[in-house]
Design a protein around this motif. Structure first.
Motif, PDB file in Angstrom:
ATOM      1  N   ARG A 114       0.829  -1.209   0.000  1.00 43.17           N
ATOM      2  CA  ARG A 114       0.000   0.000   0.000  1.00 43.17           C
ATOM      3  C   ARG A 114       0.864   1.258   0.000  1.00 43.17           C
ATOM      4  N   ALA A 115       1.966   1.218   0.724  1.00 45.20           N
ATOM      5  CA  ALA A 115       2.855   2.379   0.763  1.00 45.20           C
ATOM      6  C   ALA A 115       3.462   2.662  -0.606  1.00 45.20           C
ATOM      7  N   LEU A 116       3.788   1.615  -1.341  1.00 45.63           N
ATOM      8  CA  LEU A 116       4.381   1.781  -2.666  1.00 45.63           C
ATOM      9  C   LEU A 116       3.393   2.382  -3.662  1.00 45.63           C
ATOM     10  N   ARG A 117       2.101   2.301  -3.345  1.00 44.46           N
ATOM     11  CA  ARG A 117       1.082   2.876  -4.235  1.00 44.46           C
ATOM     12  C   ARG A 117       0.647   4.265  -3.783  1.00 44.46           C
ATOM     13  N   SER A 118       1.241   4.777  -2.717  1.00 43.25           N
ATOM     14  CA  SER A 118       0.858   6.080  -2.177  1.00 43.25           C
ATOM     15  C   SER A 118       1.952   7.110  -2.463  1.00 43.25           C
ATOM     16  N   PRO A 119       1.707   8.075  -3.353  1.00 43.32           N
ATOM     17  CA  PRO A 119       2.718   9.110  -3.636  1.00 43.32           C
ATOM     18  C   PRO A 119       3.136   9.885  -2.393  1.00 43.32           C
ATOM     19  N   ARG A 120       2.190  10.166  -1.498  1.00 47.64           N
ATOM     20  CA  ARG A 120       2.522  10.921  -0.289  1.00 47.64           C
ATOM     21  C   ARG A 120       3.480  10.123   0.592  1.00 47.64           C
ATOM     22  N   THR A 121       3.185   8.843   0.787  1.00 43.30           N
ATOM     23  CA  THR A 121       4.042   8.004   1.615  1.00 43.30           C
ATOM     24  C   THR A 121       5.420   7.849   0.987  1.00 43.30           C
ATOM     25  N   LYS A 137      10.197  10.023  10.835  1.00 42.46           N
ATOM     26  CA  LYS A 137       9.872   8.598  10.719  1.00 42.46           C
ATOM     27  C   LYS A 137       8.531   8.293  11.394  1.00 42.46           C
ATOM     28  N   LYS A 138       8.229   9.032  12.468  1.00 43.42           N
ATOM     29  CA  LYS A 138       6.971   8.812  13.171  1.00 43.42           C
ATOM     30  C   LYS A 138       5.761   9.143  12.301  1.00 43.42           C
ATOM     31  N   SER A 139       5.979   9.971  11.283  1.00 43.74           N
ATOM     32  CA  SER A 139       4.871  10.378  10.420  1.00 43.74           C
ATOM     33  C   SER A 139       4.599   9.375   9.308  1.00 43.74           C
ATOM     34  N   LEU A 140       5.524   8.436   9.096  1.00 45.17           N
ATOM     35  CA  LEU A 140       5.310   7.429   8.062  1.00 45.17           C
ATOM     36  C   LEU A 140       4.170   6.501   8.485  1.00 45.17           C
ATOM     37  N   PRO A 141       3.153   6.308   7.643  1.00 41.37           N
ATOM     38  CA  PRO A 141       2.002   5.476   8.007  1.00 41.37           C
ATOM     39  C   PRO A 141       2.275   3.984   7.871  1.00 41.37           C
ATOM     40  N   VAL A 142       3.479   3.553   8.221  1.00 42.70           N
ATOM     41  CA  VAL A 142       3.838   2.136   8.193  1.00 42.70           C
ATOM     42  C   VAL A 142       4.656   1.828   9.432  1.00 42.70           C
ATOM     43  N   GLU A 143       4.717   0.541   9.781  1.00 41.31           N
ATOM     44  CA  GLU A 143       5.507   0.112  10.925  1.00 41.31           C
ATOM     45  C   GLU A 143       7.004   0.289  10.630  1.00 41.31           C
ATOM     46  N   PRO A 144       7.848   0.325  11.685  1.00 38.51           N
ATOM     47  CA  PRO A 144       9.286   0.567  11.484  1.00 38.51           C
ATOM     48  C   PRO A 144       9.951  -0.391  10.507  1.00 38.51           C
ATOM     49  N   ASN A 145       9.642  -1.683  10.584  1.00 37.59           N
ATOM     50  CA  ASN A 145      10.286  -2.645   9.690  1.00 37.59           C
ATOM     51  C   ASN A 145       9.894  -2.410   8.234  1.00 37.59           C
ATOM     52  N   GLN A 146       8.593  -2.186   7.993  1.00 33.57           N
ATOM     53  CA  GLN A 146       8.150  -1.885   6.631  1.00 33.57           C
ATOM     54  C   GLN A 146       8.757  -0.573   6.151  1.00 33.57           C
ATOM     55  N   GLY A 147       8.832   0.406   7.063  1.00 34.49           N
ATOM     56  CA  GLY A 147       9.409   1.696   6.691  1.00 34.49           C
ATOM     57  C   GLY A 147      10.873   1.586   6.320  1.00 34.49           C
ATOM     58  N   PHE A 148      11.625   0.769   7.057  1.00 34.06           N
ATOM     59  CA  PHE A 148      13.047   0.584   6.747  1.00 34.06           C
ATOM     60  C   PHE A 148      13.222  -0.052   5.371  1.00 34.06           C
ATOM     61  N   LEU A 149      12.437  -1.083   5.078  1.00 36.13           N
ATOM     62  CA  LEU A 149      12.538  -1.722   3.763  1.00 36.13           C
ATOM     63  C   LEU A 149      12.157  -0.739   2.662  1.00 36.13           C
ATOM     64  N   LEU A 150      11.135   0.057   2.899  1.00 28.74           N
ATOM     65  CA  LEU A 150      10.730   1.049   1.907  1.00 28.74           C
ATOM     66  C   LEU A 150      11.869   2.039   1.641  1.00 28.74           C
ATOM     67  N   GLU A 151      12.553   2.463   2.693  1.00 29.33           N
ATOM     68  CA  GLU A 151      13.660   3.417   2.545  1.00 29.33           C
ATOM     69  C   GLU A 151      14.802   2.833   1.728  1.00 29.33           C
ATOM     70  N   LEU A 173      13.986   2.547  -1.927  1.00 31.93           N
ATOM     71  CA  LEU A 173      14.105   3.826  -2.627  1.00 31.93           C
ATOM     72  C   LEU A 173      15.566   4.186  -2.907  1.00 31.93           C
ATOM     73  N   LEU A 174      16.462   3.720  -2.042  1.00 33.45           N
ATOM     74  CA  LEU A 174      17.888   4.004  -2.221  1.00 33.45           C
ATOM     75  C   LEU A 174      18.585   2.971  -3.096  1.00 33.45           C
ATOM     76  N   LEU A 175      17.888   1.886  -3.414  1.00 35.72           N
ATOM     77  CA  LEU A 175      18.535   0.765  -4.097  1.00 35.72           C
ATOM     78  C   LEU A 175      19.065   1.132  -5.485  1.00 35.72           C
ATOM     79  N   LEU A 176      18.237   1.758  -6.314  1.00 35.43           N
ATOM     80  CA  LEU A 176      18.672   2.080  -7.679  1.00 35.43           C
ATOM     81  C   LEU A 176      19.860   3.046  -7.693  1.00 35.43           C
ATOM     82  N   PRO A 177      19.828   4.142  -6.899  1.00 35.55           N
ATOM     83  CA  PRO A 177      21.015   5.003  -6.857  1.00 35.55           C
ATOM     84  C   PRO A 177      22.261   4.256  -6.375  1.00 35.55           C
ATOM     85  N   ALA A 178      22.089   3.366  -5.400  1.00 37.24           N
ATOM     86  CA  ALA A 178      23.237   2.610  -4.888  1.00 37.24           C
ATOM     87  C   ALA A 178      23.801   1.680  -5.953  1.00 37.24           C
TER      88      ALA A 178
END
Length: 325
Positions: free
Chosen positions: A65-72, A168-182, A185-190
């Motif tokens: 769901r986070a991957l489909r949300s531009p705001r998130t 990070k507290k404003s992200l509408p996902v749990e910490p583990n999901q938020g870390f993977l999402l982050e 997002l950094l994977l392609l530049p890396a």
């Protein structure tokens, strides 16, 4: 956050803090490799570990769901950038002989969070918190005057991590999901950066010493591992317990810097660090009092409800198990 500590939660959180505390030893072994390359490997190898843990726990729905949300995605992009800056400063600091400055930054961080809450959220500071903040500011001034410059490593780590934790507290996902999402997002530049290093013959992975390759590969485990362990353990501990345990990491970094890396501990640091430690003691006492006060309020609110269930009134509240009963 729960109102009681569990032995499992204590073990998990302490394990994470201990890993973070001795991580300078790992990063020191990579000191000859540019910090940017180390960060790229931290991102790349964290992705499969975080993804496997999330898949095994059956918690992938929020991520989709986070991957489909531009705001998130936009919010996660900001937190990803902040954690990249924090990692970059930290890795460079350890390799360049500034582990003591890194320890100072993580000591100051809880106090900066209090200041951030007062400035951004309008939270009222207690007298004890004001004293702690003044002591921390005075310590930074002492170091600035002695060195002739602002301790940029310490402040950089404090500001980047403080801002990251707040947003990070404003992200509408749990910490583990938020870390993977982050890290996603950094994977392609890396990957693009490492591809460029490989094409220009500047990379170290699979091109230099075998030990370098293994250490770079292991960056995923030392990055994602303690974060995932901590996220699980923190749910099983009280806020006050986490508030005290967080000093384990900078204390270990401090000891590693002085006893193993032999970084100079001059007169200014002999003044500044005790000031920071005193500030943290004052802050911790204030935190414990606040938690105790909230607990007392919760009990007082729960007591009338318990008493109201029986005509005998107050004598029923004496055996109450508290607000969760």
């Amino acid at each position: 956050m729960q109102n009681e500590d569990s032995l499992k939660g204590l073990g998990l959180a302490l394990t994470a803090y201990l890993i973070w505390g001795v991580m300078p030893l790992y990063m020191k072994a990579l000191a000859h490799i540019p910090a940017s390359e180390v960060i790229a490997h931290r991102v790349i190898w964290s992705v499969p570990i975080a993804a496997i843990v999330l898949w095994a726990s059956g918690r992938t729905g929020d991520l989709r769901r986070a991957l489909r949300s531009p705001r998130t995605l936009g919010m996660a992009a900001i937190t990803a950038a902040l954690i990249s800056v924090n990692w970059g400063i930290y890795v460079w600091a350890i390799g360049a002989g500034h582990a003591l400055d890194a320890a100072l930054g993580y000591y100051i961080n809880p106090l900066f969070s209090v200041l951030l809450g007062a400035i951004v959220l309008g939270e009222r500071l207690s007298p004890a918190q004001i004293v702690a903040l003044v002591l921390a500011a005075a310590a930074v001034i002492v170091l600035t005057v002695e060195a002739g410059r602002v301790p940029m490593v310490a402040l950089g780590l404090t500001l980047s991590w403080g801002a990251y934790a707040y947003l990070k507290k404003s992200l509408p996902v749990e910490p583990n999901q938020g870390f993977l999402l982050e890290v996603l997002l950094l994977l392609l530049p890396a990957l693009a950066y490492l591809g460029w290093l490989t094409a220009t013959g500047r990379g170290h992975f699979l091109e230099g010493e075998a030990l370098d390759s293994w250490l770079l590969f292991g960056c995923g485990a030392v990055t994602a591992g303690p974060l995932l362990i901590y996220a699980h353990g923190a749910k099983l501990l009280r806020l006050s317990t986490i508030g005290i345990l967080q000093y384990v990491t900078p204390t270990l970094i401090f000891l590693v810097a002085v006893l193993i890396f032999n970084e100079p501990f001059g007169q200014a640091r002999m003044i500044a660090f005790p000031m920071i430690w005193a500030a943290l003691v004052i802050y911790s006492i204030a935190l414990l009092r606040q938690v105790r006060a909230r607990s007392d309020v919760q009990r007082s609110r729960a007591a009338p409800r318990t008493a109201g269930t029986d005509a005998t009134g107050p004598q029923m509240t004496g055996g109450s198990a508290g607000p969760t009963a």
